[in-house]
Design a protein around this motif. Sequence first.
Motif, PDB file in Angstrom:
ATOM      1  N   ASP A 102       0.387  11.455 -13.147  1.00  0.00           N
ATOM      2  CA  ASP A 102      -0.409  12.399 -12.546  1.00  0.00           C
ATOM      3  C   ASP A 102      -0.229  12.535 -11.064  1.00  0.00           C
ATOM      4  OD1 ASP A 102      -0.634  13.914 -14.816  1.00  0.00           O
ATOM      5  OD2 ASP A 102      -2.682  12.740 -15.057  1.00  0.00           O
ATOM      6  N   ILE A 103       0.286  11.474 -10.317  1.00  0.00           N
ATOM      7  CA  ILE A 103       0.402  11.222  -8.893  1.00  0.00           C
ATOM      8  C   ILE A 103       1.572  11.192  -8.130  1.00  0.00           C
ATOM      9  CG2 ILE A 103      -2.014  10.484  -8.627  1.00  0.00           C
ATOM     10  CD1 ILE A 103      -0.471   7.729  -8.314  1.00  0.00           C
ATOM     11  N   ASN A 104       1.946  11.370  -7.151  1.00  0.00           N
ATOM     12  CA  ASN A 104       3.210  10.908  -6.531  1.00  0.00           C
ATOM     13  C   ASN A 104       2.902   9.897  -5.328  1.00  0.00           C
ATOM     14  OD1 ASN A 104       4.851  12.940  -7.982  1.00  0.00           O
ATOM     15  ND2 ASN A 104       4.395  14.372  -6.511  1.00  0.00           N
ATOM     16  N   VAL A 105       3.903   9.172  -5.190  1.00  0.00           N
ATOM     17  CA  VAL A 105       3.922   8.104  -4.026  1.00  0.00           C
ATOM     18  C   VAL A 105       4.644   8.994  -3.036  1.00  0.00           C
ATOM     19  CG1 VAL A 105       4.729   6.200  -2.931  1.00  0.00           C
ATOM     20  CG2 VAL A 105       3.819   6.072  -5.288  1.00  0.00           C
ATOM     21  N   ILE A 106       4.063   9.279  -1.818  1.00  0.00           N
ATOM     22  CA  ILE A 106       4.394  10.160  -0.780  1.00  0.00           C
ATOM     23  C   ILE A 106       4.779   9.489   0.236  1.00  0.00           C
ATOM     24  CG2 ILE A 106       3.408  12.484  -1.529  1.00  0.00           C
ATOM     25  CD1 ILE A 106       1.331  12.029   0.569  1.00  0.00           C
ATOM     26  N   TYR A 107       4.269   8.257   0.674  1.00  0.00           N
ATOM     27  CA  TYR A 107       4.537   7.320   1.614  1.00  0.00           C
ATOM     28  C   TYR A 107       4.378   5.531   1.101  1.00  0.00           C
ATOM     29  CZ  TYR A 107       5.242   5.717   6.352  1.00  0.00           C
ATOM     30  OH  TYR A 107       5.543   4.913   7.475  1.00  0.00           O
ATOM     31  N   GLU A 108       5.243   4.742   1.826  1.00  0.00           N
ATOM     32  CA  GLU A 108       4.974   3.444   1.718  1.00  0.00           C
ATOM     33  C   GLU A 108       4.627   2.984   2.858  1.00  0.00           C
ATOM     34  OE1 GLU A 108       8.498   1.922   0.130  1.00  0.00           O
ATOM     35  OE2 GLU A 108       8.365   2.673  -1.941  1.00  0.00           O
ATOM     36  N   LEU A 166       0.827  -0.992   0.098  1.00  0.00           N
ATOM     37  CA  LEU A 166       0.156  -0.028   0.107  1.00  0.00           C
ATOM     38  C   LEU A 166       0.948   1.413  -0.175  1.00  0.00           C
ATOM     39  CD1 LEU A 166      -2.767  -0.716   2.602  1.00  0.00           C
ATOM     40  CD2 LEU A 166      -2.765  -0.882   0.306  1.00  0.00           C
ATOM     41  N   VAL A 167       0.515   2.251  -0.830  1.00  0.00           N
ATOM     42  CA  VAL A 167       1.058   3.516  -0.779  1.00  0.00           C
ATOM     43  C   VAL A 167       0.172   4.597  -0.640  1.00  0.00           C
ATOM     44  CG1 VAL A 167       3.104   2.758  -1.923  1.00  0.00           C
ATOM     45  CG2 VAL A 167       1.264   3.634  -3.298  1.00  0.00           C
ATOM     46  N   LEU A 168       0.490   5.663  -0.014  1.00  0.00           N
ATOM     47  CA  LEU A 168      -0.181   6.996   0.291  1.00  0.00           C
ATOM     48  C   LEU A 168       0.443   7.780  -1.040  1.00  0.00           C
ATOM     49  CD1 LEU A 168      -1.918   8.834   1.985  1.00  0.00           C
ATOM     50  CD2 LEU A 168       0.187   9.410   3.027  1.00  0.00           C
ATOM     51  N   ILE A 169      -0.709   8.274  -1.641  1.00  0.00           N
ATOM     52  CA  ILE A 169      -0.522   8.983  -2.938  1.00  0.00           C
ATOM     53  C   ILE A 169      -0.958  10.457  -2.885  1.00  0.00           C
ATOM     54  CG2 ILE A 169      -0.366   7.028  -4.487  1.00  0.00           C
ATOM     55  CD1 ILE A 169      -3.343   7.692  -5.419  1.00  0.00           C
ATOM     56  N   SER A 170      -0.353  11.475  -3.640  1.00  0.00           N
ATOM     57  CA  SER A 170      -1.074  12.680  -3.706  1.00  0.00           C
ATOM     58  C   SER A 170      -0.893  13.211  -5.293  1.00  0.00           C
ATOM     59  CB  SER A 170      -0.235  13.779  -3.080  1.00  0.00           C
ATOM     60  OG  SER A 170       1.077  13.738  -3.450  1.00  0.00           O
ATOM     61  N   HIS A 171      -1.608  14.378  -5.729  1.00  0.00           N
ATOM     62  CA  HIS A 171      -1.412  14.988  -6.916  1.00  0.00           C
ATOM     63  C   HIS A 171       0.006  15.490  -7.093  1.00  0.00           C
ATOM     64  CE1 HIS A 171      -1.747  17.868  -9.956  1.00  0.00           C
ATOM     65  NE2 HIS A 171      -2.971  17.200 -10.392  1.00  0.00           N
ATOM     66  N   THR A 172       0.728  15.375  -8.284  1.00  0.00           N
ATOM     67  CA  THR A 172       2.011  15.859  -8.544  1.00  0.00           C
ATOM     68  C   THR A 172       2.284  17.270  -8.033  1.00  0.00           C
ATOM     69  OG1 THR A 172       1.569  16.414 -10.826  1.00  0.00           O
ATOM     70  CG2 THR A 172       2.703  14.384 -10.281  1.00  0.00           C
ATOM     71  N   ASP A 173       1.185  17.980  -7.919  1.00  0.00           N
ATOM     72  CA  ASP A 173       1.263  19.543  -7.497  1.00  0.00           C
ATOM     73  C   ASP A 173       1.263  19.642  -5.817  1.00  0.00           C
ATOM     74  OD1 ASP A 173       1.421  20.303  -9.921  1.00  0.00           O
ATOM     75  OD2 ASP A 173      -0.823  20.910 -10.262  1.00  0.00           O
ATOM     76  N   GLU A 181      -8.422   8.712 -10.004  1.00  0.00           N
ATOM     77  CA  GLU A 181      -9.122   9.839 -10.605  1.00  0.00           C
ATOM     78  C   GLU A 181      -9.319  10.963  -9.609  1.00  0.00           C
ATOM     79  OE1 GLU A 181     -10.582  12.015 -13.409  1.00  0.00           O
ATOM     80  OE2 GLU A 181      -9.569  10.207 -13.698  1.00  0.00           O
ATOM     81  N   LYS A 182     -10.112  10.675  -8.239  1.00  0.00           N
ATOM     82  CA  LYS A 182      -9.964  12.093  -7.510  1.00  0.00           C
ATOM     83  C   LYS A 182      -8.522  12.712  -6.946  1.00  0.00           C
ATOM     84  CE  LYS A 182     -14.174  11.062  -4.809  1.00  0.00           C
ATOM     85  NZ  LYS A 182     -14.524  12.512  -4.690  1.00  0.00           N
ATOM     86  N   ALA A 186      -5.394  18.671  -6.019  1.00  0.00           N
ATOM     87  CA  ALA A 186      -4.245  18.481  -5.263  1.00  0.00           C
ATOM     88  C   ALA A 186      -4.168  18.500  -3.758  1.00  0.00           C
ATOM     89  CB  ALA A 186      -3.408  19.833  -5.716  1.00  0.00           C
ATOM     90  N   GLN A 187      -5.580  18.840  -3.242  1.00  0.00           N
ATOM     91  CA  GLN A 187      -5.776  18.963  -1.839  1.00  0.00           C
ATOM     92  C   GLN A 187      -6.445  17.421  -1.402  1.00  0.00           C
ATOM     93  OE1 GLN A 187      -4.503  21.327   0.181  1.00  0.00           O
ATOM     94  NE2 GLN A 187      -3.815  21.846  -1.758  1.00  0.00           N
ATOM     95  N   THR A 188      -6.346  16.458  -2.222  1.00  0.00           N
ATOM     96  CA  THR A 188      -6.792  14.964  -2.050  1.00  0.00           C
ATOM     97  C   THR A 188      -5.849  14.071  -1.807  1.00  0.00           C
ATOM     98  OG1 THR A 188      -8.971  15.383  -3.023  1.00  0.00           O
ATOM     99  CG2 THR A 188      -8.238  13.210  -2.503  1.00  0.00           C
ATOM    100  N   LEU A 189      -5.591  13.122  -0.994  1.00  0.00           N
ATOM    101  CA  LEU A 189      -4.713  12.103  -0.797  1.00  0.00           C
ATOM    102  C   LEU A 189      -5.503  10.874  -1.024  1.00  0.00           C
ATOM    103  CD1 LEU A 189      -2.653  13.099   2.429  1.00  0.00           C
ATOM    104  CD2 LEU A 189      -2.230  13.841   0.180  1.00  0.00           C
ATOM    105  N   GLY A 190      -5.121   9.640  -1.208  1.00  0.00           N
ATOM    106  CA  GLY A 190      -5.550   8.627  -1.256  1.00  0.00           C
ATOM    107  C   GLY A 190      -4.351   7.437  -1.068  1.00  0.00           C
ATOM    108  N   VAL A 191      -5.391   6.134  -0.826  1.00  0.00           N
ATOM    109  CA  VAL A 191      -4.364   5.032  -0.679  1.00  0.00           C
ATOM    110  C   VAL A 191      -4.591   3.891  -1.594  1.00  0.00           C
ATOM    111  CG1 VAL A 191      -3.730   3.117   0.718  1.00  0.00           C
ATOM    112  CG2 VAL A 191      -3.968   5.511   1.829  1.00  0.00           C
ATOM    113  N   VAL A 192      -3.701   3.577  -2.375  1.00  0.00           N
ATOM    114  CA  VAL A 192      -3.883   2.488  -3.350  1.00  0.00           C
ATOM    115  C   VAL A 192      -2.610   1.586  -3.456  1.00  0.00           C
ATOM    116  CG1 VAL A 192      -5.033   3.986  -4.853  1.00  0.00           C
ATOM    117  CG2 VAL A 192      -2.486   3.910  -4.961  1.00  0.00           C
ATOM    118  N   TYR A 193      -2.724   0.212  -4.311  1.00  0.00           N
ATOM    119  CA  TYR A 193      -1.545  -0.500  -4.309  1.00  0.00           C
ATOM    120  C   TYR A 193      -0.349   0.302  -5.042  1.00  0.00           C
ATOM    121  CZ  TYR A 193      -4.977  -4.089  -3.032  1.00  0.00           C
ATOM    122  OH  TYR A 193      -5.883  -4.976  -2.352  1.00  0.00           O
ATOM    123  N   ALA A 194       0.907  -0.395  -4.752  1.00  0.00           N
ATOM    124  CA  ALA A 194       1.866   0.347  -5.184  1.00  0.00           C
ATOM    125  C   ALA A 194       2.004   0.010  -6.962  1.00  0.00           C
ATOM    126  CB  ALA A 194       3.320  -0.272  -4.692  1.00  0.00           C
TER     127      ALA A 194
END
Length: 137
Positions: free
Chosen positions: A104-110, A12-19, A82-83, A88-96
């Motif tokens: 268009d997204i950054n992995v900000i935390y594993e 699992l990784v925490l993701i954010s928008h690239t901005d 998609e969200k 840019a103010q939304t974070l998400g958790v997805v599979y790596a």
Amino acid sequence: MVRKKKFAHNQLVLISHTDKELSIEDLGDLKRAPFKELVLGDTVNVTAGDYAQKAFQSNEVNIWDTIKNKTVYVKDVADIMEKVRKDAQTLGVVYASNALQNEDINVIYEIDEHLHPPIVYETGITSYSTNHHDAKC
């Protein structure tokens, strides 16, 4: 009878928008992090959402009570992506593996694997298979 064999695992990784510039050293940083919402998959139908919620509720992290009011549940990982891409103010958790598919997204935390059940993919040959030899290769 099915003989199962593990063939892959995920994380699992925490993701954010690239901005979004956000530095997360550990999940506890989410208590103070500036974000509007955290998007997870529906915990009943999306295993990534279930694993994420378990990680946030774990005794080691224990931040669920702080972040649950900012949590939004969606029907699948594609909706999470998609969200996050749109806001840019939304974070998400997805599979790596999902995060690697989008620029268009950054992995900000594993997320540490020991905070939730193992994410393992298995394969197997059923007793109904008519092509056992080729399936074993």
